[in-house]
Design a protein around this motif. Structure first.
Motif, PDB file in Angstrom:
ATOM      1  N   GLU A   6       0.788  -1.253  -0.110  1.00 29.13           N
ATOM      2  CA  GLU A   6       0.040  -0.004  -0.073  1.00 29.13           C
ATOM      3  C   GLU A   6       0.883   1.000  -0.018  1.00 29.13           C
ATOM      4  OE1 GLU A   6      -3.978   0.112   2.553  1.00 29.13           O
ATOM      5  OE2 GLU A   6      -2.549  -1.287   3.492  1.00 29.13           O
ATOM      6  N   PRO A   7       0.583   2.350  -0.745  1.00 30.35           N
ATOM      7  CA  PRO A   7       1.412   3.508  -0.756  1.00 30.35           C
ATOM      8  C   PRO A   7       1.458   4.308   0.480  1.00 30.35           C
ATOM      9  CG  PRO A   7      -0.201   3.393  -2.874  1.00 30.35           C
ATOM     10  CD  PRO A   7      -0.550   2.293  -1.775  1.00 30.35           C
ATOM     11  N   PRO A   8       2.369   4.679   1.016  1.00 27.84           N
ATOM     12  CA  PRO A   8       2.360   5.100   2.301  1.00 27.84           C
ATOM     13  C   PRO A   8       1.503   6.383   2.699  1.00 27.84           C
ATOM     14  CG  PRO A   8       4.574   4.639   1.616  1.00 27.84           C
ATOM     15  CD  PRO A   8       3.733   4.334   0.629  1.00 27.84           C
ATOM     16  N   VAL A   9       1.526   7.213   1.479  1.00 27.21           N
ATOM     17  CA  VAL A   9       0.772   8.508   1.533  1.00 27.21           C
ATOM     18  C   VAL A   9      -0.969   8.054   1.642  1.00 27.21           C
ATOM     19  CG1 VAL A   9      -0.213  10.410   0.202  1.00 27.21           C
ATOM     20  CG2 VAL A   9       2.253   9.847   0.070  1.00 27.21           C
ATOM     21  N   GLN A  10      -1.196   7.059   0.961  1.00 26.64           N
ATOM     22  CA  GLN A  10      -2.541   6.456   1.380  1.00 26.64           C
ATOM     23  C   GLN A  10      -2.822   5.896   2.564  1.00 26.64           C
ATOM     24  OE1 GLN A  10      -4.075   3.912  -2.123  1.00 26.64           O
ATOM     25  NE2 GLN A  10      -4.801   2.550  -0.415  1.00 26.64           N
ATOM     26  N   VAL A  11      -1.713   5.033   3.090  1.00 26.26           N
ATOM     27  CA  VAL A  11      -1.864   4.621   4.589  1.00 26.26           C
ATOM     28  C   VAL A  11      -2.132   5.880   5.422  1.00 26.26           C
ATOM     29  CG1 VAL A  11      -0.538   3.390   6.342  1.00 26.26           C
ATOM     30  CG2 VAL A  11      -0.460   2.489   3.960  1.00 26.26           C
ATOM     31  N   TYR A  12      -1.144   6.932   5.509  1.00 23.21           N
ATOM     32  CA  TYR A  12      -1.078   7.956   6.290  1.00 23.21           C
ATOM     33  C   TYR A  12      -2.397   8.631   6.359  1.00 23.21           C
ATOM     34  CZ  TYR A  12       0.528  12.123   8.809  1.00 23.21           C
ATOM     35  OH  TYR A  12       0.447  12.999   9.888  1.00 23.21           O
ATOM     36  N   GLN A  13      -3.098   8.921   5.217  1.00 17.86           N
ATOM     37  CA  GLN A  13      -4.218   9.659   5.000  1.00 17.86           C
ATOM     38  C   GLN A  13      -5.454   8.939   5.996  1.00 17.86           C
ATOM     39  OE1 GLN A  13      -4.889   9.880   0.919  1.00 17.86           O
ATOM     40  NE2 GLN A  13      -3.599  11.827   0.579  1.00 17.86           N
ATOM     41  N   LYS A  14      -5.462   7.742   5.691  1.00 21.75           N
ATOM     42  CA  LYS A  14      -6.282   6.985   6.695  1.00 21.75           C
ATOM     43  C   LYS A  14      -6.202   6.692   8.056  1.00 21.75           C
ATOM     44  CE  LYS A  14      -7.912   4.345   2.657  1.00 21.75           C
ATOM     45  NZ  LYS A  14      -8.086   2.867   2.205  1.00 21.75           N
ATOM     46  N   LEU A  15      -4.880   6.619   8.487  1.00 26.48           N
ATOM     47  CA  LEU A  15      -4.377   6.358   9.930  1.00 26.48           C
ATOM     48  C   LEU A  15      -3.823   7.598  10.626  1.00 26.48           C
ATOM     49  CD1 LEU A  15      -2.840   2.889   9.490  1.00 26.48           C
ATOM     50  CD2 LEU A  15      -5.149   3.390  10.059  1.00 26.48           C
ATOM     51  N   LYS A  16      -3.658   8.573   9.951  1.00 26.25           N
ATOM     52  CA  LYS A  16      -3.121   9.874  10.709  1.00 26.25           C
ATOM     53  C   LYS A  16      -3.465  10.224  12.132  1.00 26.25           C
ATOM     54  CE  LYS A  16      -2.707  14.876   9.949  1.00 26.25           C
ATOM     55  NZ  LYS A  16      -3.132  15.942   8.832  1.00 26.25           N
ATOM     56  N   TYR A  51      16.906  -6.927   5.701  1.00 26.61           N
ATOM     57  CA  TYR A  51      17.434  -5.343   6.141  1.00 26.61           C
ATOM     58  C   TYR A  51      18.691  -4.733   5.617  1.00 26.61           C
ATOM     59  CZ  TYR A  51      13.609  -6.311   9.437  1.00 26.61           C
ATOM     60  OH  TYR A  51      12.439  -6.511  10.112  1.00 26.61           O
ATOM     61  N   THR A  52      18.530  -3.660   5.303  1.00 30.26           N
ATOM     62  CA  THR A  52      19.599  -2.761   4.747  1.00 30.26           C
ATOM     63  C   THR A  52      19.843  -1.509   5.676  1.00 30.26           C
ATOM     64  OG1 THR A  52      18.328  -1.238   3.157  1.00 30.26           O
ATOM     65  CG2 THR A  52      19.270  -3.450   2.383  1.00 30.26           C
ATOM     66  N   LEU A  53      20.897  -0.715   5.564  1.00 30.94           N
ATOM     67  CA  LEU A  53      21.073   0.384   6.245  1.00 30.94           C
ATOM     68  C   LEU A  53      20.331   1.676   5.309  1.00 30.94           C
ATOM     69  CD1 LEU A  53      24.969   0.950   6.766  1.00 30.94           C
ATOM     70  CD2 LEU A  53      23.137   0.151   8.263  1.00 30.94           C
ATOM     71  N   LEU A  54      19.666   2.492   6.146  1.00 30.16           N
ATOM     72  CA  LEU A  54      18.663   3.548   5.621  1.00 30.16           C
ATOM     73  C   LEU A  54      19.113   3.990   4.368  1.00 30.16           C
ATOM     74  CD1 LEU A  54      15.855   4.458   6.526  1.00 30.16           C
ATOM     75  CD2 LEU A  54      17.021   6.460   7.238  1.00 30.16           C
ATOM     76  N   GLY A  55      18.246   4.125   3.571  1.00 28.19           N
ATOM     77  CA  GLY A  55      18.413   4.632   2.076  1.00 28.19           C
ATOM     78  C   GLY A  55      19.121   3.682   1.094  1.00 28.19           C
ATOM     79  N   GLN A  56      19.304   2.505   1.617  1.00 31.20           N
ATOM     80  CA  GLN A  56      19.917   1.396   0.616  1.00 31.20           C
ATOM     81  C   GLN A  56      18.996   0.344   0.253  1.00 31.20           C
ATOM     82  OE1 GLN A  56      23.809  -0.046   2.124  1.00 31.20           O
ATOM     83  NE2 GLN A  56      24.151   2.070   2.937  1.00 31.20           N
ATOM     84  N   GLY A  57      17.752   0.438   0.741  1.00 26.81           N
ATOM     85  CA  GLY A  57      16.693  -0.568   0.273  1.00 26.81           C
ATOM     86  C   GLY A  57      15.781   0.074  -0.515  1.00 26.81           C
ATOM     87  N   GLU A  58      14.617  -0.754  -0.563  1.00 26.58           N
ATOM     88  CA  GLU A  58      13.403  -0.405  -1.644  1.00 26.58           C
ATOM     89  C   GLU A  58      12.300   0.056  -0.986  1.00 26.58           C
ATOM     90  OE1 GLU A  58      14.206  -4.345  -4.202  1.00 26.58           O
ATOM     91  OE2 GLU A  58      12.672  -4.451  -2.926  1.00 26.58           O
ATOM     92  N   VAL A  59      12.239   0.219   0.407  1.00 21.67           N
ATOM     93  CA  VAL A  59      11.141   0.591   1.300  1.00 21.67           C
ATOM     94  C   VAL A  59      10.760   2.035   0.946  1.00 21.67           C
ATOM     95  CG1 VAL A  59      10.184   0.937   3.667  1.00 21.67           C
ATOM     96  CG2 VAL A  59      11.342  -1.023   3.273  1.00 21.67           C
ATOM     97  N   PRO A  60       9.693   2.661   0.699  1.00 14.26           N
ATOM     98  CA  PRO A  60       9.262   3.922   0.201  1.00 14.26           C
ATOM     99  C   PRO A  60       9.325   4.889   1.513  1.00 14.26           C
ATOM    100  CG  PRO A  60       7.316   2.842   0.272  1.00 14.26           C
ATOM    101  CD  PRO A  60       8.324   1.578   0.512  1.00 14.26           C
ATOM    102  N   VAL A  61      10.503   5.095   2.042  1.00 17.08           N
ATOM    103  CA  VAL A  61      10.770   5.482   3.583  1.00 17.08           C
ATOM    104  C   VAL A  61      10.452   7.359   2.888  1.00 17.08           C
ATOM    105  CG1 VAL A  61      12.455   6.485   5.212  1.00 17.08           C
ATOM    106  CG2 VAL A  61      12.334   4.051   4.392  1.00 17.08           C
ATOM    107  N   ALA A  62      11.085   7.442   1.912  1.00 15.09           N
ATOM    108  CA  ALA A  62      10.826   9.114   1.643  1.00 15.09           C
ATOM    109  C   ALA A  62       9.407   9.499   1.591  1.00 15.09           C
ATOM    110  CB  ALA A  62      11.629   9.399   0.251  1.00 15.09           C
TER     111      ALA A  62
END
Length: 304
Positions: free
Chosen positions: A217-227, A247-258
């Motif tokens: 699920e896109p994080p923006v969509q998740v946040y809008q519902k659970l904010k 697990y990778t160090l932050l910024g080296q993986g695929e998780v849409p952290v940004a």
């Protein structure tokens, strides 16, 4: 007269410049994210080591998930007696740190009376400890939904348990947070539970990677519902391999952290961005001295 006026002018100008610089510095400080890390990432460190490291690496908070592999925090030396708790609080104050959450092992999906009572009782002990050490949050969770139990029944049990714990926390200054974890990572399920357990002392820990790695699920969509219910976050990164997060160090993986942090910042989130490096469960990943030192540096890219 002109000499006095010039001196007065220079004094006023210096004061104005100082105030401007101070104001600029304050604005920068205000924009700095509140960072903490979970002690899951340093399972063999003493509490003194944990506090020293956090202060040295610009963290402002510590999220406790066991100390030296003891997961029941009420049994840890740092909290075992009133005297020890006072000494621990004094150390935290000296280091400019705060407790941001206690991670219990309490799971709320059990129907069995004895098992359910055991988990509820643990959560209550953690709530009481959190109050004693001025910690705002206690984490609880489900893990895997029981296969021999109807999902609707499981969801109802979780909601009832969360509400019961919210009532226990009433007046304590502590809020009980359900983590997005295990089988409870779909937004619709989370919404259903948190609405049923809506209370001044209940909320959510948004573990972005836990949710995304399963649901996509896109994080923006998740946040809008659970904010409305998000009080705390767990930040980590990784790459999917055969459906599992490596697990990778932050910024080296695929998780849409940004995307997730962007949504949090835009939405006015004021809480901690807590690094959850799961070293206790995954001993093969990087050592805490490397990963926990990297996080405060790597996360800055998302706040530029």
């Amino acid at each position: 007269m002109s000499r006095f006026t010039r001196r007065k002018f220079l004094h006023s100008s210096a004061a104005l410049l100082g105030a401007t610089i101070a104001g600029f510095s304050f604005d920068i400080e205000k924009k700095q994210p509140l960072l903490s890390f979970s002690t899951l990432g340093c399972p063999d460190w003493s509490f003194q080591q944990i506090a020293d490291f956090a202060a040295k690496h610009t963290y402002k908070g510590i999220e406790l998930r066991g100390i030296q592999r003891e997961l029941d925090l009420t049994k840890c030396l740092a909290f075992r007696t009133a005297q020890n708790r006072l000494a621990t609080i004094s150390l935290m104050n000296e280091k400019g740190l705060g407790f941001v959450g206690l991670g219990s092992s309490a799971t709320l999906h059990f129907a069995d009376g004895a098992e359910r009572k055991k988990n509820i009782d643990e959560a209550r002990r953690f709530i009481d400890l959190a109050q004693q050490i001025n910690c705002p949050y206690v984490r609880v969770f489900p893990n895997n939904f029981p296969k021999d139990q109807d999902k609707n029944e499981t969801i109802d049990l979780i909601a009832k348990g969360l509400l019961e714990l919210g009532n226990h926390a009433r007046g304590s200054g502590v809020t009980v947070l359900m983590e997005t974890h295990g089988d409870l990572v779909k937004t619709d399920d989370l919404e259903r539970i948190i609405r049923s357990a809506e209370h001044a002392h209940t909320g959510l820990v948004w573990d972005i990677a836990n949710m995304w790695s399963v649901t996509q699920e896109p994080p923006v969509q998740v946040y809008q519902k659970l904010k409305k219910h998000i009080r705390h976050t767990h930040i980590k990164d990784g790459k999917l391999a055969d459906g599992k997060l490596q697990y990778t160090l932050l910024g080296q993986g695929e998780v849409p952290v940004a995307e997730a942090i962007g949504a949090l910042v835009k939405g006015g989130y004021k809480g901690y961005y807590s690094f959850e490096w799961e070293k206790l469960w995954h001993p093969e990943i990087a050592e805490p001295a490397i990963a926990l030192a990297d996080y405060p540096i790597s996360i800055q890219q998302y706040f530029k």
